[in-house]
Motif scaffolding. Structure first.
Motif, short mmCIF file in Angstrom:
data_model
loop_
_atom_site.label_atom_id
_atom_site.label_comp_id
_atom_site.label_asym_id
_atom_site.label_seq_id
_atom_site.Cartn_x
_atom_site.Cartn_y
_atom_site.Cartn_z
N LEU A 1 -15.30 -17.93 -1.31
CA LEU A 1 -14.50 -16.76 -2.02
C LEU A 1 -12.85 -17.10 -1.72
CD1 LEU A 1 -16.09 -13.23 -1.08
CD2 LEU A 1 -15.94 -14.55 -3.43
N THR A 2 -12.29 -16.92 -2.77
CA THR A 2 -10.75 -17.08 -2.68
C THR A 2 -10.06 -15.77 -3.21
OG1 THR A 2 -10.40 -18.33 -4.51
CG2 THR A 2 -10.56 -19.55 -2.40
N TRP A 3 -8.83 -15.30 -2.51
CA TRP A 3 -8.34 -14.04 -3.22
C TRP A 3 -6.91 -14.02 -2.93
CZ3 TRP A 3 -12.13 -13.58 0.83
CH2 TRP A 3 -11.58 -13.02 2.08
N GLU A 4 -6.28 -13.28 -3.34
CA GLU A 4 -4.84 -12.99 -3.15
C GLU A 4 -4.78 -11.49 -2.70
OE1 GLU A 4 -1.30 -13.90 -1.92
OE2 GLU A 4 -2.41 -15.50 -3.24
N THR A 5 -4.00 -11.22 -1.84
CA THR A 5 -3.71 -9.81 -1.28
C THR A 5 -2.40 -9.22 -1.73
OG1 THR A 5 -5.30 -10.23 0.59
CG2 THR A 5 -4.16 -8.31 0.76
N TYR A 6 -2.51 -8.31 -2.29
CA TYR A 6 -1.04 -7.56 -2.62
C TYR A 6 -1.19 -6.13 -1.94
CZ TYR A 6 -0.91 -10.94 -6.53
OH TYR A 6 -0.81 -12.10 -6.93
N VAL A 7 0.13 -5.87 -1.46
CA VAL A 7 0.11 -4.46 -1.06
C VAL A 7 1.13 -3.65 -1.79
CG1 VAL A 7 -0.63 -5.05 1.44
CG2 VAL A 7 1.70 -5.44 0.92
N GLU A 8 1.18 -2.31 -1.62
CA GLU A 8 2.21 -1.63 -2.46
C GLU A 8 3.34 -1.37 -1.67
OE1 GLU A 8 2.11 2.52 -5.20
OE2 GLU A 8 0.55 2.32 -3.49
N ASN A 9 4.59 -1.51 -2.34
CA ASN A 9 5.61 -1.00 -1.61
C ASN A 9 5.92 0.50 -1.70
OD1 ASN A 9 8.67 -0.27 -1.39
ND2 ASN A 9 9.06 -2.29 -1.98
N SER A 10 5.99 1.23 -0.72
CA SER A 10 6.07 2.55 -0.67
C SER A 10 7.30 3.11 -1.35
CB SER A 10 5.72 3.11 0.66
OG SER A 10 6.77 2.71 1.57
N ASN A 11 8.39 2.47 -1.48
CA ASN A 11 9.68 3.02 -1.97
C ASN A 11 9.59 2.86 -3.67
OD1 ASN A 11 10.75 3.64 0.39
ND2 ASN A 11 11.44 1.28 0.83
N THR A 12 8.91 1.71 -4.12
CA THR A 12 9.16 1.23 -5.34
C THR A 12 7.65 1.41 -6.22
OG1 THR A 12 8.68 -0.94 -5.39
CG2 THR A 12 11.12 -0.39 -5.04
#
Length: 152
Positions: A131-142
């Motif tokens: 498995l391969t994946w990219e991890t994205y997180v939310e910027n709490s300001n934008t």
């Protein structure tokens, strides 16, 4: 099935088999509360069973500490209170993603680490590290998603 993470103990007398859940969560994603973290498998693919195994690992962790009261489970969605806080997981097959929602900003980093560890366990123990994946997180300001590697 327990060895392959497709079944987990629910309570003293019963087990959970997530692949048998048939109700689909249909509320729009915008109605799910919390900071987002997206595990994006679209560069390759998200095989059937990965989300279910992730749910089993969360339920297993939950049942060790608290039992499984207040958990909500659907074919493509799980809402589970772990020791560190409430997590909501949403699988979106069309975009090949699993989204983690965390209500408590202060617990987000810890819960992200736990879920990432679970995904890595599924990858190494069951998927042959394919498995391969990219991890994205939310910027709490934008409220924009950014790569985890850029956020660190």
């Amino acid at each position: 099935m327990k060895r392959t993470m497709l079944l987990s103990k629910w309570d003293r007398e019963s087990y959970l088999i997530p692949s048998l859940l048939r109700d689909t969560y249909v509320t729009p994603e915008t109605d799910i509360v919390g900071l987002r973290c997206v595990f994006d498998f679209s560069a390759s693919f998200l095989p059937n069973g990965v989300f279910q195994r992730l749910v089993c690992l969360c339920v297993e962790l939950r049942s060790r500490n608290f039992g499984n009261m207040h958990s909500k489970l659907y074919e493509n969605f799980a809402s589970i209170v772990l020791q560190q806080g409430m997590v909501r997981l949403l699988e979106t097959k069309e975009t090949q993603t699993i989204t983690l929602y965390v209500e408590d900003d202060s617990a987000a980093g810890n819960l992200l680490t736990i879920i990432q560890s679970m995904l890595q366990k599924v990858n190494s123990d069951v998927m042959g590290a394919g498995l391969t994946w990219e991890t994205y997180v939310e910027n709490s300001n934008t409220n924009e998603l950014i790569r985890l590697s850029e956020a660190q």
